[in-house]
Design a protein around this motif. Structure first.
Motif, PDB file in Angstrom:
ATOM      1  N   UNK A   1      48.497  42.671  35.204  1.00 35.75           N
ATOM      2  CA  UNK A   1      47.952  43.433  34.119  1.00 35.75           C
ATOM      3  C   UNK A   1      47.749  42.909  32.782  1.00 35.75           C
ATOM      4  N   UNK A   2      48.672  41.833  32.691  1.00 34.01           N
ATOM      5  CA  UNK A   2      48.465  41.229  31.239  1.00 34.01           C
ATOM      6  C   UNK A   2      48.423  39.576  31.468  1.00 34.01           C
ATOM      7  N   UNK A   3      47.191  39.193  31.155  1.00 35.41           N
ATOM      8  CA  UNK A   3      47.144  37.816  31.609  1.00 35.41           C
ATOM      9  C   UNK A   3      46.383  36.803  30.466  1.00 35.41           C
ATOM     10  N   UNK A   4      46.832  35.818  30.337  1.00 33.06           N
ATOM     11  CA  UNK A   4      46.114  34.874  29.417  1.00 33.06           C
ATOM     12  C   UNK A   4      45.830  33.444  30.233  1.00 33.06           C
ATOM     13  N   UNK A   5      44.410  33.182  29.926  1.00 34.57           N
ATOM     14  CA  UNK A   5      44.045  32.083  30.596  1.00 34.57           C
ATOM     15  C   UNK A   5      43.664  30.936  29.514  1.00 34.57           C
ATOM     16  N   UNK A   6      44.115  29.728  29.821  1.00 32.20           N
ATOM     17  CA  UNK A   6      43.851  28.559  28.793  1.00 32.20           C
ATOM     18  C   UNK A   6      43.612  27.538  29.211  1.00 32.20           C
TER      19      UNK A   6
ATOM     20  N   UNK B   1      41.616  26.558  24.228  1.00 34.91           N
ATOM     21  CA  UNK B   1      40.702  27.829  24.149  1.00 34.91           C
ATOM     22  C   UNK B   1      41.620  28.900  24.881  1.00 34.91           C
ATOM     23  N   UNK B   2      41.811  30.103  24.413  1.00 34.86           N
ATOM     24  CA  UNK B   2      42.498  31.034  25.071  1.00 34.86           C
ATOM     25  C   UNK B   2      41.746  32.360  25.308  1.00 34.86           C
ATOM     26  N   UNK B   3      41.780  32.854  26.479  1.00 36.56           N
ATOM     27  CA  UNK B   3      41.166  34.471  26.706  1.00 36.56           C
ATOM     28  C   UNK B   3      42.164  35.035  27.266  1.00 36.56           C
ATOM     29  N   UNK B   4      42.276  36.288  26.543  1.00 37.71           N
ATOM     30  CA  UNK B   4      43.230  37.117  27.018  1.00 37.71           C
ATOM     31  C   UNK B   4      42.692  38.494  27.660  1.00 37.71           C
TER      32      UNK B   4
ATOM     33  N   UNK C   1      40.164  41.252  26.334  1.00 39.44           N
ATOM     34  CA  UNK C   1      40.465  41.590  25.082  1.00 39.44           C
ATOM     35  C   UNK C   1      40.323  40.763  23.815  1.00 39.44           C
ATOM     36  N   UNK C   2      40.667  39.567  24.151  1.00 38.39           N
ATOM     37  CA  UNK C   2      40.485  38.602  22.990  1.00 38.39           C
ATOM     38  C   UNK C   2      40.016  37.232  23.308  1.00 38.39           C
ATOM     39  N   UNK C   3      39.311  36.601  22.506  1.00 33.73           N
ATOM     40  CA  UNK C   3      39.178  35.074  22.954  1.00 33.73           C
ATOM     41  C   UNK C   3      39.062  34.211  21.853  1.00 33.73           C
ATOM     42  N   UNK C   4      40.000  33.249  21.780  1.00 33.73           N
ATOM     43  CA  UNK C   4      40.286  32.332  20.480  1.00 33.73           C
ATOM     44  C   UNK C   4      40.179  30.904  20.910  1.00 33.73           C
ATOM     45  N   UNK C   5      40.044  30.067  19.897  1.00 33.25           N
ATOM     46  CA  UNK C   5      39.884  28.321  19.985  1.00 33.25           C
ATOM     47  C   UNK C   5      40.855  28.023  18.801  1.00 33.25           C
ATOM     48  N   UNK C   6      41.765  27.220  19.359  1.00 31.59           N
ATOM     49  CA  UNK C   6      42.703  26.439  18.428  1.00 31.59           C
ATOM     50  C   UNK C   6      42.076  25.278  17.782  1.00 31.59           C
TER      51      UNK C   6
ATOM     52  N   UNK D   1      51.579  37.103  32.136  1.00 33.75           N
ATOM     53  CA  UNK D   1      51.423  35.872  32.924  1.00 33.75           C
ATOM     54  C   UNK D   1      50.409  35.005  32.095  1.00 33.75           C
ATOM     55  N   UNK D   2      50.406  33.650  32.317  1.00 36.32           N
ATOM     56  CA  UNK D   2      49.630  32.608  31.709  1.00 36.32           C
ATOM     57  C   UNK D   2      49.181  31.640  32.722  1.00 36.32           C
ATOM     58  N   UNK D   3      47.888  31.399  32.755  1.00 33.81           N
ATOM     59  CA  UNK D   3      47.350  30.531  33.767  1.00 33.81           C
ATOM     60  C   UNK D   3      46.594  29.367  33.105  1.00 33.81           C
ATOM     61  N   UNK D   4      47.174  28.177  33.159  1.00 31.34           N
ATOM     62  CA  UNK D   4      46.655  26.900  32.229  1.00 31.34           C
ATOM     63  C   UNK D   4      45.587  26.127  33.180  1.00 31.34           C
ATOM     64  N   UNK D   5      44.608  25.508  32.603  1.00 29.16           N
ATOM     65  CA  UNK D   5      43.700  24.568  33.206  1.00 29.16           C
ATOM     66  C   UNK D   5      43.781  23.502  32.413  1.00 29.16           C
ATOM     67  N   UNK D   6      43.265  22.180  32.871  1.00 21.45           N
ATOM     68  CA  UNK D   6      43.249  20.967  32.118  1.00 21.45           C
ATOM     69  C   UNK D   6      42.657  21.218  30.684  1.00 21.45           C
ATOM     70  N   UNK D   7      42.767  20.534  29.930  1.00 23.95           N
ATOM     71  CA  UNK D   7      42.165  20.507  28.671  1.00 23.95           C
ATOM     72  C   UNK D   7      40.803  20.551  28.404  1.00 23.95           C
ATOM     73  N   UNK D   8      40.036  19.706  29.562  1.00 22.99           N
ATOM     74  CA  UNK D   8      38.709  19.596  29.415  1.00 22.99           C
ATOM     75  C   UNK D   8      37.857  20.742  30.438  1.00 22.99           C
TER      76      UNK D   8
END
Length: 278
Positions: free
Chosen positions: A101-106, A110-113, A120-125, A74-81
């Motif tokens: 059980x398997x979620x990505x927040x962005x 920025x993304x946090x898994x 488990x992981x955090x990145x920024x594009x 699953x992916x949960x998206x918030x506004x870019x700011x």
């Protein structure tokens, strides 16, 4: 916008963000198609279903990622700011982390898994400066690593009653909150089902009752409690034992079709009325 040699897919994604932000009226929903395309480009056969939400609906993640008939995550998206750290403190995300059980927040940059509620992981594009997107040097490599891990994650096997109870509790709370939200909002289909259930149960205690996914018998316990209240009101407390034997037991059935998957044996079926005071 100048990108430091990312792949064309991430390049196109960041360009889309920049284009929409430059117009000055972008919202959280504006960038959803771009994120959907980026996720689906990661592997053949992927489908990132964008779940449209009514205003203030906070009990369903924005995307369900599937491959064929299998739900991957699953992916949960918030506004870019929006700050993801602040989002993690909300009740909405606490519910998601407990249930999914398997979620990505962005926030699209920025993304946090999370797996099982643990990061488990955090990145920024890239970063946002006003309406300008400044891409990270290794945006493509970061995304490739994240999405590969996200898609490769296999839901953990339930290994103990405690773990099973915890998983079911989180998912049940999420379902409860969504159901209450839909009923409060007057969602027609769910509201009609609730009204039909109430009408049949309260006005006709002789209705046949079947629960094919009994689990811990929560639904049947509630049904029996309501019937008990109805019988007591109509015939007095002394009528209940006889009513159970002659009229309730012959028409109430509970089956748990998934017991084989949970316990490693064949599917089990049976009457699920234990502990309800019969």
């Amino acid at each position: 916008m100048t990108l430091a040699s990312p792949s064309h897919l991430v390049h196109a994604y960041l360009q889309s963000l920049q284009k929409e932000l430059s117009r000055g009226d972008a919202t959280e929903h504006t960038h959803r198609s771009a994120l959907k395309a980026l996720i689906e480009s990661a592997a053949p056969g992927l489908l990132a279903t964008n779940e449209p939400k009514a205003t203030q609906r906070e009990n369903k993640p924005d995307y369900i990622v599937r491959k064929a008939a299998s739900v991957i995550g699953f992916v949960e998206a918030k506004d870019v700011d929006k700050s993801l750290k602040a989002t993690l403190k909300t009740n909405q995300l606490k519910r998601y982390l407990e249930a999914l059980p398997n979620l990505m927040l962005t926030n699209y940059l920025d993304f946090i898994w999370f797996v099982g509620g643990e990061k488990r992981m955090e990145i920024s594009l890239g970063s946002l400066n006003g309406q300008h997107v400044a891409p990270a040097k290794d945006a493509s490599a970061r995304w490739d690593e994240l999405i590969a891990c996200f898609l490769a994650e296999v839901s953990p096997t339930v290994s103990s009653p405690t773990q099973l109870a915890k998983n079911l509790a989180g998912q049940t709370r999420l379902l409860r909150d969504l159901s209450l939200e839909l009923l409060t909002a007057g969602e027609s289909d769910l509201f009609e089902q609730e009204q039909s259930f109430r009408a049949l149960l309260v006005t006709d205690p002789s209705a046949l009752i079947l629960d094919p996914a009994t689990g811990t018998a929560t639904f049947l316990r509630k049904v029996i409690a309501l019937i008990h209240q109805r019988v007591d009101g109509q015939h007095g407390a002394g009528a209940w034992p006889g009513y159970v034997r002659s009229q309730l037991l012959p028409r109430i059935f509970g089956f748990e079709l998934m017991m084989g998957a949970l316990h490693g044996g064949p599917p089990q079926a049976g009457l699920a009325v234990a502990g309800v005071g019969l």
